[in-house]
Design a protein around this motif. Structure first.
Motif, PDB file in Angstrom:
ATOM      1  N   ASN A 156       0.855  -1.187   0.000  1.00 26.69           N
ATOM      2  CA  ASN A 156       0.000   0.000   0.000  1.00 26.69           C
ATOM      3  C   ASN A 156       0.889   1.234   0.000  1.00 26.69           C
ATOM      4  O   ASN A 156       1.761   1.371   0.849  1.00 26.69           O
ATOM      5  CB  ASN A 156      -0.919   0.022   1.226  1.00 26.69           C
ATOM      6  N   SER A 180       2.510   4.241  -3.059  1.00 25.82           N
ATOM      7  CA  SER A 180       2.477   4.840  -4.389  1.00 25.82           C
ATOM      8  C   SER A 180       3.756   4.529  -5.154  1.00 25.82           C
ATOM      9  O   SER A 180       4.799   4.219  -4.570  1.00 25.82           O
ATOM     10  CB  SER A 180       2.273   6.357  -4.299  1.00 25.82           C
ATOM     11  N   THR A 184       6.006   6.390  -8.208  1.00 24.81           N
ATOM     12  CA  THR A 184       6.243   7.521  -9.100  1.00 24.81           C
ATOM     13  C   THR A 184       7.251   7.072 -10.143  1.00 24.81           C
ATOM     14  O   THR A 184       8.323   6.547  -9.801  1.00 24.81           O
ATOM     15  CB  THR A 184       6.779   8.748  -8.343  1.00 24.81           C
ATOM     16  N   THR A 214       2.322   9.282 -11.315  1.00 25.80           N
ATOM     17  CA  THR A 214       2.225   8.663  -9.997  1.00 25.80           C
ATOM     18  C   THR A 214       0.987   7.777  -9.961  1.00 25.80           C
ATOM     19  O   THR A 214      -0.099   8.208 -10.366  1.00 25.80           O
ATOM     20  CB  THR A 214       2.156   9.725  -8.886  1.00 25.80           C
ATOM     21  N   PRO A 246      -1.290   4.995  -7.472  1.00 26.87           N
ATOM     22  CA  PRO A 246      -1.495   4.386  -6.163  1.00 26.87           C
ATOM     23  C   PRO A 246      -1.207   2.884  -6.223  1.00 26.87           C
ATOM     24  O   PRO A 246      -1.355   2.260  -7.269  1.00 26.87           O
ATOM     25  CB  PRO A 246      -2.982   4.617  -5.873  1.00 26.87           C
ATOM     26  N   LEU A 301      -2.589  -0.345  -4.047  1.00 25.00           N
ATOM     27  CA  LEU A 301      -3.566  -0.774  -3.045  1.00 25.00           C
ATOM     28  C   LEU A 301      -3.610  -2.286  -2.978  1.00 25.00           C
ATOM     29  O   LEU A 301      -3.749  -2.963  -4.006  1.00 25.00           O
ATOM     30  CB  LEU A 301      -4.961  -0.241  -3.389  1.00 25.00           C
ATOM     31  N   CYS A 312      -2.635   0.468  -9.272  1.00 25.10           N
ATOM     32  CA  CYS A 312      -3.982   0.897  -9.660  1.00 25.10           C
ATOM     33  C   CYS A 312      -3.968   1.416 -11.098  1.00 25.10           C
ATOM     34  O   CYS A 312      -3.819   2.617 -11.345  1.00 25.10           O
ATOM     35  CB  CYS A 312      -4.505   1.962  -8.701  1.00 25.10           C
ATOM     36  N   GLY A 346       5.792   3.254   0.540  1.00 29.26           N
ATOM     37  CA  GLY A 346       4.614   2.734   1.214  1.00 29.26           C
ATOM     38  C   GLY A 346       4.947   1.663   2.220  1.00 29.26           C
ATOM     39  O   GLY A 346       6.098   1.486   2.625  1.00 29.26           O
TER      40      GLY A 346
END
Length: 143
Positions: free
Chosen positions: A36, A38, A40, A104, A106, A108, A113, A140
């Motif tokens: 969890n 991100s 980039t 960027t 996410p 999850l 994503c 994360g």
């Protein structure tokens, strides 16, 4: 909080080229262990960019045609009168005005994503180039 960074080496073979790097980025994500947080992605070049779009061969042909029509290589550009590295590449810099040097995403539950039709592309506008690099920076938790 964990951070992991990878450098993805790339080589391009055409003046304008769209490289799908989705699976390479996914492999680096798996190696990072980030569940969890991100990601980039950064292109540290002024004539190569990162883009999210659909991977479909005819659409990619349309993208190349559009870019070439939008900013023709043989335009009358002042940058080409005294190019920094000897390359007449003003058109590539001008095309880059419509693109992003970074994206960027996410992360999850251990998944990037991305939408159903989204792929991650590295877009070369001033090739061929034997050495390009894409930075993948993951941040994360691993839980």
């Amino acid at each position: 909080m964990h951070t992991v960074q990878y450098t993805i080496p790339l080589a391009t073979e055409a003046p304008i080229q769209i490289l799908d790097v989705t699976e390479t980025v996914r492999e680096h994500h798996r190696q990072s262990g980030i569940r969890n947080g991100s990601l980039t992605l950064l292109s540290r070049h002024t004539t190569a960019f990162v883009n999210l779009n659909e991977r479909e061969p005819r659409l990619q042909e349309d993208m190349l045609t559009h870019l070439k029509r939008l900013v023709p290589r043989d335009g009358d550009y002042r940058h080409n009168e005294a190019p920094v590295d000897g390359r007449d590449n003003a058109h590539a810099h001008l095309m880059g005005l419509f693109m992003n040097a970074s994206e960027t995403l996410p992360i999850l539950d251990g998944e990037l994503c991305l939408g159903q039709w989204q792929s991650i592309f590295f877009i070369e506008l001033d090739g061929p180039r034997p050495e390009r690099r894409l930075i993948a920076h993951f941040t994360g938790s691993r839980e």
